[in-house]
Scaffold this motif. Structure first.
Motif, PDB file in Angstrom:
ATOM      1  N   PHE A 325       0.818  -1.199   0.000  1.00 35.25           N
ATOM      2  CA  PHE A 325       0.000   0.000   0.000  1.00 35.25           C
ATOM      3  C   PHE A 325       0.859   1.260   0.000  1.00 35.25           C
ATOM      4  CE2 PHE A 325      -3.103   3.066   1.810  1.00 35.25           C
ATOM      5  CZ  PHE A 325      -4.079   2.927   0.827  1.00 35.25           C
ATOM      6  N   GLY A 326       2.048   1.174   0.623  1.00 37.69           N
ATOM      7  CA  GLY A 326       2.958   2.315   0.598  1.00 37.69           C
ATOM      8  C   GLY A 326       3.373   2.669  -0.816  1.00 37.69           C
ATOM      9  N   ASP A 327       3.758   1.659  -1.608  1.00 36.08           N
ATOM     10  CA  ASP A 327       4.176   1.905  -3.003  1.00 36.08           C
ATOM     11  C   ASP A 327       2.978   2.253  -3.882  1.00 36.08           C
ATOM     12  OD1 ASP A 327       6.738   1.438  -2.244  1.00 36.08           O
ATOM     13  OD2 ASP A 327       6.982  -0.457  -3.298  1.00 36.08           O
ATOM     14  N   PHE A 328       1.827   1.618  -3.598  1.00 38.89           N
ATOM     15  CA  PHE A 328       0.602   1.888  -4.359  1.00 38.89           C
ATOM     16  C   PHE A 328       0.189   3.352  -4.154  1.00 38.89           C
ATOM     17  CE2 PHE A 328      -4.221   1.164  -4.565  1.00 38.89           C
ATOM     18  CZ  PHE A 328      -4.268   1.322  -5.934  1.00 38.89           C
ATOM     19  N   LYS A 329       0.209   3.787  -2.893  1.00 36.81           N
ATOM     20  CA  LYS A 329      -0.190   5.157  -2.566  1.00 36.81           C
ATOM     21  C   LYS A 329       0.783   6.169  -3.178  1.00 36.81           C
ATOM     22  CE  LYS A 329      -2.029   7.741   1.365  1.00 36.81           C
ATOM     23  NZ  LYS A 329      -1.284   8.974   1.150  1.00 36.81           N
ATOM     24  N   GLU A 330       2.067   5.815  -3.187  1.00 35.18           N
ATOM     25  CA  GLU A 330       3.058   6.702  -3.808  1.00 35.18           C
ATOM     26  C   GLU A 330       2.749   6.909  -5.284  1.00 35.18           C
ATOM     27  OE1 GLU A 330       7.816   6.565  -4.813  1.00 35.18           O
ATOM     28  OE2 GLU A 330       7.126   5.609  -2.965  1.00 35.18           O
ATOM     29  N   MET A 331       2.354   5.825  -5.963  1.00 38.90           N
ATOM     30  CA  MET A 331       1.998   5.939  -7.379  1.00 38.90           C
ATOM     31  C   MET A 331       0.684   6.710  -7.541  1.00 38.90           C
ATOM     32  SD  MET A 331       2.768   5.460 -10.492  1.00 38.90           S
ATOM     33  CE  MET A 331       4.153   4.345 -10.412  1.00 38.90           C
ATOM     34  N   LEU A 332      -0.261   6.505  -6.604  1.00 39.05           N
ATOM     35  CA  LEU A 332      -1.527   7.236  -6.660  1.00 39.05           C
ATOM     36  C   LEU A 332      -1.289   8.737  -6.499  1.00 39.05           C
ATOM     37  CD1 LEU A 332      -3.742   4.870  -4.462  1.00 39.05           C
ATOM     38  CD2 LEU A 332      -4.061   5.328  -6.902  1.00 39.05           C
ATOM     39  N   ASP A 333      -0.397   9.102  -5.585  1.00 39.45           N
ATOM     40  CA  ASP A 333      -0.066  10.525  -5.394  1.00 39.45           C
ATOM     41  C   ASP A 333       0.536  11.112  -6.673  1.00 39.45           C
ATOM     42  OD1 ASP A 333      -0.949  10.433  -2.777  1.00 39.45           O
ATOM     43  OD2 ASP A 333       1.049  10.050  -1.944  1.00 39.45           O
ATOM     44  N   LYS A 334       1.327  10.289  -7.349  1.00 37.71           N
ATOM     45  CA  LYS A 334       2.004  10.742  -8.563  1.00 37.71           C
ATOM     46  C   LYS A 334       1.023  10.900  -9.732  1.00 37.71           C
ATOM     47  CE  LYS A 334       5.567   9.189 -11.826  1.00 37.71           C
ATOM     48  NZ  LYS A 334       6.525   8.090 -12.137  1.00 37.71           N
ATOM     49  N   THR A 335      -0.001  10.021  -9.797  1.00 35.24           N
ATOM     50  CA  THR A 335      -0.904   9.985 -10.954  1.00 35.24           C
ATOM     51  C   THR A 335      -2.269  10.605 -10.689  1.00 35.24           C
ATOM     52  OG1 THR A 335      -1.591   7.732 -10.318  1.00 35.24           O
ATOM     53  CG2 THR A 335       0.204   7.935 -11.913  1.00 35.24           C
ATOM     54  N   GLY A 336      -2.478  11.193  -9.508  1.00 43.29           N
ATOM     55  CA  GLY A 336      -3.739  11.892  -9.256  1.00 43.29           C
ATOM     56  C   GLY A 336      -4.822  11.044  -8.644  1.00 43.29           C
ATOM     57  N   HIS A 337      -4.467   9.928  -8.021  1.00 40.35           N
ATOM     58  CA  HIS A 337      -5.421   9.031  -7.343  1.00 40.35           C
ATOM     59  C   HIS A 337      -6.441   8.465  -8.332  1.00 40.35           C
ATOM     60  CE1 HIS A 337      -4.222   9.215  -3.070  1.00 40.35           C
ATOM     61  NE2 HIS A 337      -3.536  10.250  -3.525  1.00 40.35           N
ATOM     62  N   ALA A 338      -7.750   8.498  -8.011  1.00 39.43           N
ATOM     63  CA  ALA A 338      -8.745   7.805  -8.824  1.00 39.43           C
ATOM     64  C   ALA A 338      -9.945   8.705  -9.084  1.00 39.43           C
ATOM     65  CB  ALA A 338      -9.180   6.527  -8.114  1.00 39.43           C
ATOM     66  N   THR A 339     -10.831   8.231  -9.960  1.00 36.08           N
ATOM     67  CA  THR A 339     -12.086   8.954 -10.230  1.00 36.08           C
ATOM     68  C   THR A 339     -13.237   7.975 -10.197  1.00 36.08           C
ATOM     69  OG1 THR A 339     -11.760   8.663 -12.614  1.00 36.08           O
ATOM     70  CG2 THR A 339     -10.992  10.732 -11.647  1.00 36.08           C
ATOM     71  N   ASP A 340     -14.434   8.467  -9.839  1.00 35.13           N
ATOM     72  CA  ASP A 340     -15.627   7.618  -9.863  1.00 35.13           C
ATOM     73  C   ASP A 340     -16.250   7.679 -11.248  1.00 35.13           C
ATOM     74  OD1 ASP A 340     -16.950  10.038  -9.996  1.00 35.13           O
ATOM     75  OD2 ASP A 340     -17.654   9.993  -7.922  1.00 35.13           O
ATOM     76  N   LYS A 341     -17.447   7.071 -11.399  1.00 37.59           N
ATOM     77  CA  LYS A 341     -18.079   6.996 -12.723  1.00 37.59           C
ATOM     78  C   LYS A 341     -18.471   8.365 -13.262  1.00 37.59           C
ATOM     79  CE  LYS A 341     -22.724   6.105 -10.894  1.00 37.59           C
ATOM     80  NZ  LYS A 341     -23.879   5.172 -10.949  1.00 37.59           N
ATOM     81  N   ASN A 342     -18.594   9.354 -12.361  1.00 38.35           N
ATOM     82  CA  ASN A 342     -18.962  10.704 -12.788  1.00 38.35           C
ATOM     83  C   ASN A 342     -17.751  11.598 -13.011  1.00 38.35           C
ATOM     84  OD1 ASN A 342     -21.774  10.119 -12.548  1.00 38.35           O
ATOM     85  ND2 ASN A 342     -21.620  10.405 -10.319  1.00 38.35           N
ATOM     86  N   GLY A 343     -16.560  11.020 -12.852  1.00 40.82           N
ATOM     87  CA  GLY A 343     -15.344  11.795 -13.065  1.00 40.82           C
ATOM     88  C   GLY A 343     -14.873  12.547 -11.848  1.00 40.82           C
TER      89      GLY A 343
END
Length: 893
Positions: A325-343
């Protein structure tokens, strides 16, 4: 590692330079000795359920970079114990005083007599019996070493005398009559340089001058003669190719003596893994129950975790989860995390809210689809893959075609590690061509990197046996593409390793005599060194290498700390630490009283947890000392020597007879003793119980077949019941009516499955040949034998189990002959079952592959007429081709 104290880590307490007589005397009172210097013996071994795992610490220095499999590049051919695949649960030990036995420790099971092929009906305790056997083996080793040195001395004297005589003879010849030495006539043999050059590259031989009087054929050859010559040339080419394959490098001692490993080297580089293919839009990771869309780089990491949800011992490991999760979160911080179906942006911050099951379900379905592909389709895909990989599978090494070991760059994924590795779960990044270093000949064509990329560096390292190298991001370790295990270079490495162990047998008596003497030295450094060599020799402890700050707190003999050793008077020592690959080493051993006393001195106050026991010793210093006895001798050679010498000693006493399975069991019994005496252990495999149950089911199935045959005999001759008694015809013990019914259903289902598989296979072949498939009606017709079998069982059960005689012209004699055959099969299965059960906690493979000289296994195979295939798989036969072809049954280690 440097030997200087400045390079050593700071410790809380350190041993004094010398050991005073007062201290020695005080320890004698606490730990009385019986004056008997005996070889050490392990009192318990096997898996354990609790351990005190230390937090990662450092001794302040670096160790050699290691490969992903936990080996160092230089040590790769000297593989050590296979990793344990089963996760171990840990608890905290309750022991404040390291001189007292550990409390609340679930100790490993004691080795049983059956595990080493001995009878339980013996008044001598097993530990004592093993110790006596080991002591006798070591005494024989001492005698052998002295005899070998005397023999070498005599032979060297003869050689000197011969050289002196030749020198004297030459001096007696008048100068005028002395001739220049004749040029030695070259005898062509397999090791000649010419044979190392590919056939197509060899220069054509010059035509020989034919004397006129020897010429019987006309000047112009006929067409038939030309064809014949071409056929002969083709035969010569085939013979040359055969000779190339049969190059017996082990018979050419000059090969590999220098530091230059190759003169010419050509290869095609490596294959990179395919780029990540994003998941279908319908497959989403859930966060707090909401499907979310991730950037492809983040999704790739989530995909890796989701795809391995079935590997619970990894994904449920808190360390694995935290690192992932540490490495996953680091990549999420780098790529802007996630979006739901409405953007709308969804910030992922808690592991507990992540649900990877949709990813797993998709991946699992893909796996099932791939597994269900028709055989023809699977073969087609494999053929395509093989064609793509073909150019990378071989290289040209000094003109010889050699197989490459692993030419594929590792794909990105989650690092698993071994044992309790602190970095398990971290993200292994994709390797780019810009990280790759190529090692190749100066005149060879450098392989092209993928489009738009370039290699990091091109080297021409003739002292290296690697082809390609890169550095991975988890441990900063260097990964190497090497030649395959069955290549000349790898074979030579193994050969040298075992030859070095054979050389040690000439010196082992002097080494043991010296370290037993130094166990009482007044110099702390000498006493620590002697104690360490004793432990390495007697208990197969690894010497222990240095490590970096971010590596697991794994230790070996030289780096043992205060808390890793518990002393239990009068002479029992408990070792408990994380060894190589973070695998727990737990041994309760009985040691020489002087060694027990020394360890007590080394642990004296003010030393406490975290302090080193052998604080006056380093691995490099130990190996430097050992090299005084024999060139190239290091601590790890003892493991190979002890395993091989023990096996060789046991084999001299063996006279196995009977069936091949019985002879194999005799070999395994000896191998098991080696594994126990050398402390090679493993955890019981997850599938062991199921395998044993399956084997027991096979035996019961054969016993049921015997019951059916006896009932048929009774149907042919009812008087047999009176002659042989009712018990002879009853159901075998452990088999009842319910078991019979279930077994009959299994036999019917098995028959149907066999018919169905054959039908499907034939249909696949028809489709591949462009013909029409057979219809389902054909399958129904083919099921007739299974239907008849089911009907037969139903009839028998209605008649109260009465079984009619089967086959053409059945007679009692024929049925009795069939009974005897089943007896043999049952005996064979029972032997194999006992062998497997005895092996469940002993790593026979570790000993057989890595430590016992493979030539000993070949000797056993030839001496007792057991196919080598029963001991070595195809891969191992290729790896140890030099051993299989180089010795006969009279060879001695």
């Amino acid at each position: 590692m440097s030997d200087s104290e400045d390079d050593r880590p700071l410790v809380k307490a350190k041993s004094k330079d010398t050991i005073s007589k007062a201290v020695d005397a005080a320890m004698d009172k606490q730990a009385p000795t019986n004056g008997h210097v005996a070889p050490g013996i392990s009192m318990a071994m096997g898996p354990v359920e609790v351990m005190d795992v230390d937090q990662p610490t450092t001794n302040g220095s670096k160790r050699k970079s290691s490969m992903a499999n936990g080996k160092t590049y230089k040590d790769e051919s000297d593989s050590d114990d296979a990793p344990l695949t089963k996760k171990r649960k840990t608890k905290v030990l309750d022991s404040d005083d390291d001189d007292k036995p550990l409390k609340r420790v679930v100790k490993p099971p004691k080795v049983t007599a059956a595990q080493i092929g001995e009878s339980d009906n013996d008044d001598i305790p097993l530990g004592e019996k093993l110790q006596q056997e080991k002591e006798m083996i070591e005494k024989r080793a001492d005698k052998e070493a002295a005899a070998l040195r005397r023999k070498d001395k005599v032979e060297e004297g003869k050689r000197k005398a011969k050289r002196q005589v030749e020198s004297d003879d030459e001096d007696d010849v008048p100068l005028a009559k002395k001739k220049a030495p004749a040029k030695a006539k070259k005898v062509k043999k397999e090791s000649d340089d010419e044979d190392d050059v590919p056939l197509k590259k060899k220069a054509p031989a010059k035509k020989a001058t034919v004397k006129e009087e020897d010429t019987a054929a006309p000047a112009k050859k006929s067409g038939k003669a030309k064809v014949k010559k071409e056929e002969e040339q083709t035969a010569e080419d085939d013979a040359a190719e055969d000779e190339e394959e049969e190059y017996r490098w082990w018979e050419d001692p000059s090969k590999g003596d220098g530091t230059v490993k190759w003169t010419t080297l050509e290869h095609n580089g490596v294959i990179f893994p395919p780029e990540y293919q994003p998941l279908p839009k319908s497959v989403k990771m859930l966060y707090d129950g909401v499907p979310v869309t991730l950037h492809p780089e983040a999704e790739e990491i989530a995909h890796a975790f989701g795809s391995m949800l079935n590997s619970t011992h990894n994904v449920e490991n808190p360390t694995f989860q935290k690192n992932f999760f540490g490495d996953f979160k680091e990549m999420l911080d780098k790529t802007g995390h996630a979006t739901d179906k409405n953007g709308n942006k969804v910030k992922i911050s808690k592991f507990e809210k992540c649900d990877f099951r949709p990813i797993f379900n998709y991946v699992d379905a893909e796996r099932a689809t791939k597994k269900a592909l028709p055989n023809a389709e699977k073969k087609k895909l494999k053929a395509e893959k093989d064609e793509m990989e073909a150019p990378f599978m071989y290289c040209q090494w000094d003109g010889r075609k050699q197989k490459v070991g692993n030419f594929r760059v590792e794909p990105p994924g989650l690092f698993r590690g071994r044992g309790e590795h602190p970095k398990t779960g971290k993200w292994k990044k994709r390797v780019a061509p810009e990280q790759i270093t190529i090692n190749i000949g100066k005149d060879a064509m450098v392989p092209r990197p993928p489009g738009g990329h370039k290699w990091k560096e091109i080297k021409h390292d003739q002292e290296g046996t690697w082809l390609v190298m890169w550095q991975e991001n988890i441990n900063g370790a260097y990964k190497y593409v090497m030649l395959a295990a069955n290549s000349d270079v790898k074979g030579q490495s193994d050969f040298k390793k075992f030859e070095k162990a054979r050389e040690l047998k000439k010196h082992i008596d002097r080494i043991r005599k010296d370290y037993h003497k130094e166990l009482k030295s007044e110099q702390m450094a000498e006493r620590q060194r002697a104690t360490a060599v004793y432990l390495i020799d007697q208990f197969a402890l690894r010497a222990g290498n240095e490590k970096g700050e971010d590596e697991a707190d794994t230790v070996g003999c030289c780096s043992l700390k205060f808390e890793h050793v518990t002393l239990k008077p009068p002479e029992t020592v408990i070792f408990d630490f994380l060894g190589k690959d973070s695998i727990r080493f737990y041994q309760e051993v009985k040691v020489d009283p002087q060694v027990f006393k020394n360890l007590k001195i080394f642990k004296r106050a003010p030393k406490t947890d975290g302090d080193e026991i052998f604080d006056r010793l380093t691995t490099s210093g130990l190996n430097k000392h050992l090299s005084n006895y024999m060139t190239g001798l290091t601590a790890k050679v003892f493991r190979t020597y002890n395993a091989s010498w023990t096996m060789a000693s046991l084999m001299k006493e063996m006279t196995p007879t009977g069936t091949i399975p019985e002879k194999v069991k005799a070999y395994n019994d000896a191998n098991r003793k080696v594994a126990i005496l050398c402390n090679h252990k493993r955890t019981v495999g997850v599938g062991h119980a199921a395998q044993m149950e399956k084997m027991e089911g096979k035996i019961d199935g054969l016993r049921y077949q015997q019951y059916r045959l006896k009932q048929q005999m009774l149907e042919l001759d009812p008087k047999l019941k009176k002659k042989r008694g009712q018990a002879y015809f009853d159901l075998p013990e452990g088999i009842d009516d319910e078991w019979v019914k279930n077994h009959q259903e299994e036999l019917v289902a098995e028959a149907r499955d066999k018919i169905r598989k054959k039908f499907e296979k034939e249909n696949e072949k028809l489709v591949a040949d462009g013909e029409k498939e057979m219809k389902a009606k054909e399958l129904e017709d083919r099921m007739e034998p299974a239907d008849e079998l089911e009907a037969k069982f139903k009839r028998e059960n209605k008649k109260g189990g009465k079984i009619e005689a089967e086959g053409k012209g059945p007679t009692v004699d024929k049925l009795e002959a069939a009974l005897e055959k089943l007896d043999t099969r049952i005996a064979t299965l029972k032997t194999q079952s006992e062998d497997r059960e005895s092996n469940k906690e002993v790593a026979l493979g570790t000993s057989k592959i890595n430590y016992i000289d493979p030539r000993l296994t070949v000797v056993f195979s030839k001496k007792f007429d057991v196919p080598i295939e029963r001991f070595f798989s195809k891969t191992l036969r290729d790896k140890f081709e030099w051993a299989v072809k180089s010795v006969d049954e009279d060879w001695n280690f």
